[in-house]
Design an enzyme around this catalytic site. Sequence first.
Site, short mmCIF file in Angstrom:
data_model
loop_
_atom_site.label_atom_id
_atom_site.label_comp_id
_atom_site.label_asym_id
_atom_site.label_seq_id
_atom_site.Cartn_x
_atom_site.Cartn_y
_atom_site.Cartn_z
N ASP A 178 1.09 -1.32 -0.46
CA ASP A 178 -0.27 -0.05 0.46
C ASP A 178 1.11 1.56 0.12
O ASP A 178 2.02 1.45 0.08
CB ASP A 178 -0.95 -0.12 0.97
CG ASP A 178 -0.11 -0.93 2.70
OD1 ASP A 178 0.90 -0.49 2.83
OD2 ASP A 178 -1.24 -0.95 3.83
N ASP A 238 -8.05 -2.09 14.56
CA ASP A 238 -8.71 -2.86 13.77
C ASP A 238 -9.08 -4.08 12.61
O ASP A 238 -9.85 -3.96 12.44
CB ASP A 238 -9.72 -1.18 12.86
CG ASP A 238 -9.60 -0.95 11.55
OD1 ASP A 238 -7.67 -2.09 11.31
OD2 ASP A 238 -9.26 -0.08 11.62
N HIS A 240 -7.55 -3.78 9.79
CA HIS A 240 -6.93 -4.07 8.55
C HIS A 240 -5.84 -4.89 8.44
O HIS A 240 -4.85 -4.77 9.36
CB HIS A 240 -7.20 -2.06 8.33
CG HIS A 240 -6.35 -2.00 9.02
ND1 HIS A 240 -5.76 -0.84 9.83
CD2 HIS A 240 -4.41 -1.82 8.59
CE1 HIS A 240 -5.08 -0.28 10.20
NE2 HIS A 240 -3.86 -0.53 9.18
N GLU A 263 -9.55 -1.82 4.91
CA GLU A 263 -9.48 -1.14 6.27
C GLU A 263 -11.71 -2.35 6.66
O GLU A 263 -12.10 -2.64 5.75
CB GLU A 263 -10.79 -0.07 6.57
CG GLU A 263 -9.78 1.20 6.57
CD GLU A 263 -8.68 1.66 7.81
OE1 GLU A 263 -9.08 0.66 9.02
OE2 GLU A 263 -8.21 2.75 7.84
C1 GLP Z 1 -0.80 0.68 8.73
C2 GLP Z 1 -0.24 -0.49 7.27
C3 GLP Z 1 -0.83 -1.43 7.45
C4 GLP Z 1 0.44 -1.42 8.38
C5 GLP Z 1 -0.61 -1.09 10.16
C6 GLP Z 1 0.26 -1.66 11.64
O1 GLP Z 1 -1.88 0.75 8.87
N1 GLP Z 1 -0.84 0.71 6.22
O2 GLP Z 1 -0.02 -2.23 6.56
O3 GLP Z 1 0.14 -3.42 8.99
O4 GLP Z 1 -0.60 -0.14 8.92
O5 GLP Z 1 0.69 -0.92 11.58
P1 GLP Z 1 2.30 -1.25 12.13
O6 GLP Z 1 2.79 -1.99 12.40
O7 GLP Z 1 3.04 0.28 13.06
O8 GLP Z 1 1.24 -0.96 13.56
#
Ligand code: GLP
Length: 262
Positions: free
Chosen positions: A67, A136, A138, A143
């Site tokens: 992404d 959440d 995702h 989402e």
């Molecule tokens: C973002 C990314 C996700 C990731 C999520 C969790 O939203 N788009 O791919 O898994 O954050 O992030 P973190 O690993 O910093 O908790």
Amino acid sequence: MEIIISPDQKQSNITAARLIARQIKENPQSVLGMATGSSPIGMYQELIRMHKEEELDFSQVTTFNLDEYVGLPKTHDQSYYYFMQEKLFNHINIAPANVHIPDGMAADMPAYCAEYEAKIKQAGGIDIQVLGIGSDGHIGFNEPTSSLASRTRIKTLTKQTLEDNSRFFDGDESLVPRHCITMGIGTIMEARMNLLLAFGEGKAKAIADTIEGPITSMVPASILQHHEQAKVFIDEDAASNLKLKDYYKWVYSGKPGWQKDA
Ligand code: GLP
């Protein structure tokens, strides 16, 4: 799903990195799906160490990132393009032409997203997709209520995600882009293996819902229950809400040695 609970994050990172290294050694032309966020950073550091100290060779590897924020140029220090260069690509011998990260500045987004999907197919599909998870539930930026069959497309982020990710934007939620491009859940499900990393108490609920809850678009990661090869690497804190935690540990400890590296 295979649940691998480690006493600490470091152990998870090492085991997950070994799995990726084994894939690359078995097929030097492997296609890897990459993720951003804080969760995979330690595993990337281990892969960098393996490259420097053990000659793990990325020269023929192809990557596709999950992404990117819409509207952030590559040079922005919070773009996922920038993140990937800093955290991994600048430190290994990957060929820049083999790296694919969604372009958040593309002029014709629907055409660009379709092209991204086509490139994954042309490359032969993804061997291992790395995933983090949002609080959440995702995956990528899919989402809650994202179609479980979705493909690469534009999404609007939830308030929760804007709040969670504001820590990277000087704590100012208004600076976090509202839109993103993300591989769809259908795209992620086509990877031959999914490898999800989650650490800390903040992920405990999302992890329990993903592994032990019903499959629902309200928790996008729960679709991984339908994936033949989904491995979840978590620490004790992220595992703290799991009802069958002791069972998962017992299963893993009884695995034959030849299966253990993951
Ligand atoms: C973002 C990314 C996700 C990731 C999520 C969790 O939203 N788009 O791919 O898994 O954050 O992030 P973190 O690993 O910093 O908790």
